[in-house]
Design a protein around this motif. Structure first.
Motif, mmCIF file in Angstrom:
data_model
loop_
_atom_site.group_PDB
_atom_site.id
_atom_site.type_symbol
_atom_site.label_atom_id
_atom_site.label_comp_id
_atom_site.label_asym_id
_atom_site.label_seq_id
_atom_site.Cartn_x
_atom_site.Cartn_y
_atom_site.Cartn_z
ATOM 1 N N ASP A 1 13.182 -10.641 -6.729
ATOM 2 C CA ASP A 1 12.670 -9.585 -8.235
ATOM 3 C C ASP A 1 12.512 -8.804 -7.511
ATOM 4 N N PRO A 2 12.738 -7.028 -8.461
ATOM 5 C CA PRO A 2 12.188 -5.751 -7.437
ATOM 6 C C PRO A 2 10.885 -6.196 -5.831
ATOM 7 N N ASP A 3 9.816 -6.738 -6.539
ATOM 8 C CA ASP A 3 9.032 -6.251 -5.194
ATOM 9 C C ASP A 3 9.907 -7.017 -3.864
ATOM 10 N N ALA A 4 10.621 -8.212 -4.348
ATOM 11 C CA ALA A 4 10.992 -8.535 -3.430
ATOM 12 C C ALA A 4 11.811 -7.433 -2.453
ATOM 13 N N ALA A 5 12.332 -6.969 -3.051
ATOM 14 C CA ALA A 5 13.517 -6.099 -2.621
ATOM 15 C C ALA A 5 12.297 -4.869 -1.585
ATOM 16 N N ILE A 6 11.614 -4.065 -2.524
ATOM 17 C CA ILE A 6 10.105 -3.588 -1.711
ATOM 18 C C ILE A 6 10.378 -4.284 -0.269
ATOM 19 N N ASP A 7 9.462 -5.253 -0.604
ATOM 20 C CA ASP A 7 9.255 -6.311 0.563
ATOM 21 C C ASP A 7 9.773 -6.989 1.389
ATOM 22 N N ASP A 8 11.376 -6.561 1.779
ATOM 23 C CA ASP A 8 12.462 -6.329 2.563
ATOM 24 C C ASP A 8 11.587 -6.331 3.894
ATOM 25 N N PRO A 9 11.352 -6.979 5.113
ATOM 26 C CA PRO A 9 10.799 -7.041 6.312
ATOM 27 C C PRO A 9 11.739 -5.685 6.670
ATOM 28 N N ARG A 10 12.898 -5.481 7.027
ATOM 29 C CA ARG A 10 13.521 -5.133 7.563
ATOM 30 C C ARG A 10 13.700 -3.761 6.982
ATOM 31 N N PRO B 1 0.885 -0.859 0.177
ATOM 32 C CA PRO B 1 -0.653 0.084 0.094
ATOM 33 C C PRO B 1 0.847 0.975 0.176
ATOM 34 N N LEU B 2 2.046 1.329 0.707
ATOM 35 C CA LEU B 2 2.847 2.684 0.195
ATOM 36 C C LEU B 2 3.604 2.774 -1.141
ATOM 37 N N VAL B 3 4.082 1.673 -0.795
ATOM 38 C CA VAL B 3 5.268 1.483 -2.762
ATOM 39 C C VAL B 3 4.421 1.611 -3.715
ATOM 40 N N LYS B 4 3.177 0.800 -3.769
ATOM 41 C CA LYS B 4 2.871 -0.017 -5.030
ATOM 42 C C LYS B 4 1.688 0.641 -5.369
ATOM 43 N N THR B 5 1.255 1.174 -6.507
ATOM 44 C CA THR B 5 0.186 1.179 -6.261
ATOM 45 C C THR B 5 -0.393 1.465 -7.817
ATOM 46 N N ASP B 6 -1.633 1.477 -7.995
ATOM 47 C CA ASP B 6 -2.142 1.690 -9.108
ATOM 48 C C ASP B 6 -2.636 2.643 -9.927
ATOM 49 N N ARG B 7 -1.853 3.354 -10.696
ATOM 50 C CA ARG B 7 -1.854 4.382 -10.922
ATOM 51 C C ARG B 7 -3.642 5.551 -11.220
ATOM 52 N N ASP C 1 3.399 7.537 -9.329
ATOM 53 C CA ASP C 1 3.789 6.358 -10.743
ATOM 54 C C ASP C 1 4.785 5.979 -10.804
ATOM 55 N N SER C 2 6.104 6.662 -10.185
ATOM 56 C CA SER C 2 6.866 6.801 -10.793
ATOM 57 C C SER C 2 7.474 4.822 -9.794
ATOM 58 N N ARG C 3 6.529 4.435 -9.410
ATOM 59 C CA ARG C 3 6.696 3.196 -8.556
ATOM 60 C C ARG C 3 5.938 1.911 -8.867
ATOM 61 N N ARG C 4 5.276 2.233 -10.288
ATOM 62 C CA ARG C 4 5.011 0.918 -10.734
ATOM 63 C C ARG C 4 5.115 -0.061 -11.174
ATOM 64 N N TYR C 5 6.797 -0.330 -11.064
ATOM 65 C CA TYR C 5 7.607 -1.749 -11.597
ATOM 66 C C TYR C 5 8.073 -1.648 -10.414
ATOM 67 N N GLY C 6 8.247 -0.824 -9.175
ATOM 68 C CA GLY C 6 9.341 -0.720 -8.276
ATOM 69 C C GLY C 6 9.970 0.721 -7.905
ATOM 70 N N ILE C 7 10.402 1.043 -7.002
ATOM 71 C CA ILE C 7 11.137 2.650 -7.400
ATOM 72 C C ILE C 7 12.228 2.589 -8.804
ATOM 73 N N SER C 8 12.051 3.762 -9.229
ATOM 74 C CA SER C 8 13.115 4.143 -10.236
ATOM 75 C C SER C 8 13.267 5.731 -10.096
ATOM 76 N N ASP C 9 12.709 6.180 -9.295
ATOM 77 C CA ASP C 9 13.917 7.265 -8.905
ATOM 78 C C ASP C 9 14.789 7.349 -8.005
ATOM 79 N N ARG C 10 15.892 8.029 -8.670
ATOM 80 C CA ARG C 10 17.904 7.486 -8.073
ATOM 81 C C ARG C 10 17.609 8.724 -7.037
ATOM 82 N N ALA C 11 17.257 9.982 -7.554
ATOM 83 C CA ALA C 11 17.234 11.097 -6.536
ATOM 84 C C ALA C 11 16.588 10.552 -5.498
ATOM 85 N N ILE C 12 15.614 10.301 -5.669
ATOM 86 C CA ILE C 12 14.611 9.690 -4.433
ATOM 87 C C ILE C 12 15.583 8.307 -3.395
ATOM 88 N N ALA C 13 15.736 7.688 -4.334
ATOM 89 C CA ALA C 13 16.000 6.208 -3.981
ATOM 90 C C ALA C 13 17.653 6.497 -2.662
#
Length: 330
Positions: free
Chosen positions: A244-253, A4-10, A117-129
C-alpha cells in the motif's frame, strides 16, 4: 517509521496554535502534528455512502470536518497576528521582541500546510515527487526561530509569560506599567482568539480527535483495502513491490528522518506511486470513504461542532480589522 515527516492529520494544523505553547515560551514556530494520541476509536457506525470524486490532486478535495476549521490562510494569519500583538505589547515595556518577524511568515505557513495536506493519503503532488521523492520539499517555517526563548532575558520572559521564575503570577509593575494577566502572550491570545482560550481549544481538540478517529476507522474499510490492492498491482507493473502507499513511504531505504535528499530510486518509486494513485483513483476513493465516516461523526456531535463553527466565524470576521491594526511591526 517516517510518519511524522510525511503523514499528518490536517486538523491539527489548528495546533499551530499550539503555537499556543510556543507563545508562552516565545518561539516563532509552526506545530504540525499527528493526533495519534487520541486513544482507541469507538466502534464504528456504518456510514452513509458518499459520491466518489475523481481528483487529480489533493487540492481538489475537502473533507466535511474541515468546514469547522479556519482555512490555512485564516489560521496562518491568526497565528501571525498573535505574534504581532505580542510584539506590540512587548514594545510597550521597552523590549524589541521578534525582530525578524515579517508577513512572509503567513505565506511560508500556508505553503507548508498545503504540502502536508497533499500527503493525507500518501504523496500526491507530482512535481514535488519528481524533485524530492518522499522527502518534504522544504523545512517547516519556524524551525529556525528568529528569537528563541533561550535568547530572551529574564525580564523579557517574565513580561511575555506574566510569570515570575518560580511560576507565580507576576504582580510587580515593569517600568511602572502593570503586566497583563498571562503576560503579553495572554493578551495576544485574548485579542486575536476572543479570550476563551481553553474552551476554544477544547472545541478544536474535538475536531482533531474526530478527524483522527474517522481516518483510523476508514483505514479498515473494505473499499480502502480494495483500492490499495489495485494500487499495489499497478506498482508491480512499474517494477516495485509494496502492499500500500504507506509501505512505499516507510521504505527504510529512503531514511526520511536523516537523509538530506532523495535517491534516484526513491524518485522513481514516488513518481510511480502517484501515477498509480491516479490510475486507480486512490485519492478519490479514500476521500469518499473518509468523508462518509466524518459525516457520521458530524451527525453524532452536531451541537458541539456548531459551537466550534460559530467561534471560528467570529474569529475570521475580525481578522481584517486586526490586520489593519497590528499587521505591521510596532
Amino acid at each position: 517509521m517516517a510518519a511524522p515527516l510525511v503523514k499528518t492529520d490536517r486538523t491539527t494544523i489548528r495546533r499551530r496554535t499550539a503555537s499556543r505553547t510556543a507563545l508562552s515560551t516565545g518561539l516563532l514556530a509552526v506545530s504540525l502534528f499527528v493526533s495519534a494520541c487520541a486513544g482507541p476509536p469507538r466502534e464504528a457506525t456504518a456510514p452513509a455512502p458518499v459520491a466518489t470524486p475523481s481528483p487529480s490532486t489533493m487540492v481538489e478535495l475537502r473533507l466535511p470536518l474541515n468546514e469547522y476549521l479556519p482555512s490555512l490562510e485564516e489560521q496562518a494569519t491568526g497565528d501571525y497576528l498573535v505574534y504581532r500583538v505580542q510584539q506590540h505589547c512587548m514594545r510597550g515595556y521597552g523590549f524589541r521582541y521578534l525582530p525578524d518577524l515579517s508577513a512572509h511568515y503567513i505565506g511560508a505557513v500556508i505553503a507548508t500546510g498545503r504540502e502536508y495536506d497533499s500527503r493525507r493519503y500518501g504523496i500526491s503532488d507530482r512535481a514535488i515527487a519528481a524533485e524530492h521523492g518522499y522527502h518534504l520539499s522544504q523545512e517547516p517555517p519556524g524551525t529556525r526561530s528568529p528569537q528563541p526563548a533561550t535568547a530572551l532575558s529574564l525580564p523579557e520572559r517574565e513580561v511575555l509569560s506574566g510569570r515570575a521564575p518560580d511560576g507565580r503570577k507576576l504582580t510587580t509593575p515593569v517600568r511602572d506599567k502593570a503586566v497583563p494577566d498571562g503576560g503579553c502572550a495572554g493578551e495576544a491570545e485574548r485579542t486575536v482568539h476572543l479570550g476563551a482560550a481553553d474552551e476554544v481549544q477544547r472545541g478544536y481538540d474535538l475536531v482533531a480527535r474526530l478527524r483522527h478517529e474517522m481516518f483510523v476507522r476508514s483505514r479498515s474499510d473494505a473499499r480502502i483495502a480494495a483500492v490499495n490492492r489495485k494500487w499495489s498491482s499497478c506498482m508491480r507493473d512499474h517494477g516495485f513491490s509494496y502492499r500500500d502507499p504507506d509501505a512505499a513511504i516507510d521504505d527504510p531505504r529512503w531514511d526520511l528522518q536523516n537523509s538530506a535528499g532523495p535517491s534516484r530510486r526513491e524518485i522513481s518509486v514516488a513518481t510511480a506511486d502517484i501515477s498509480c494513485k491516479l490510475r486507480t483513483n486512490l485519492l478519490g476513493v479514500n476521500s469518499a470513504v473518509e468523508a462518509a465516516y466524518e459525516n457520521t461523526a458530524i451527525r453524532d456531535h452536531a451541537r458541539e461542532l456548531e459551537a466550534v463553527r460559530a467561534h471560528r466565524d467570529s474569529e475570521v470576521e475580525r481578522l481584517p480589522g486586526l490586520t489593519r491594526r497590528y499587521g505591521r511591526a510596532p
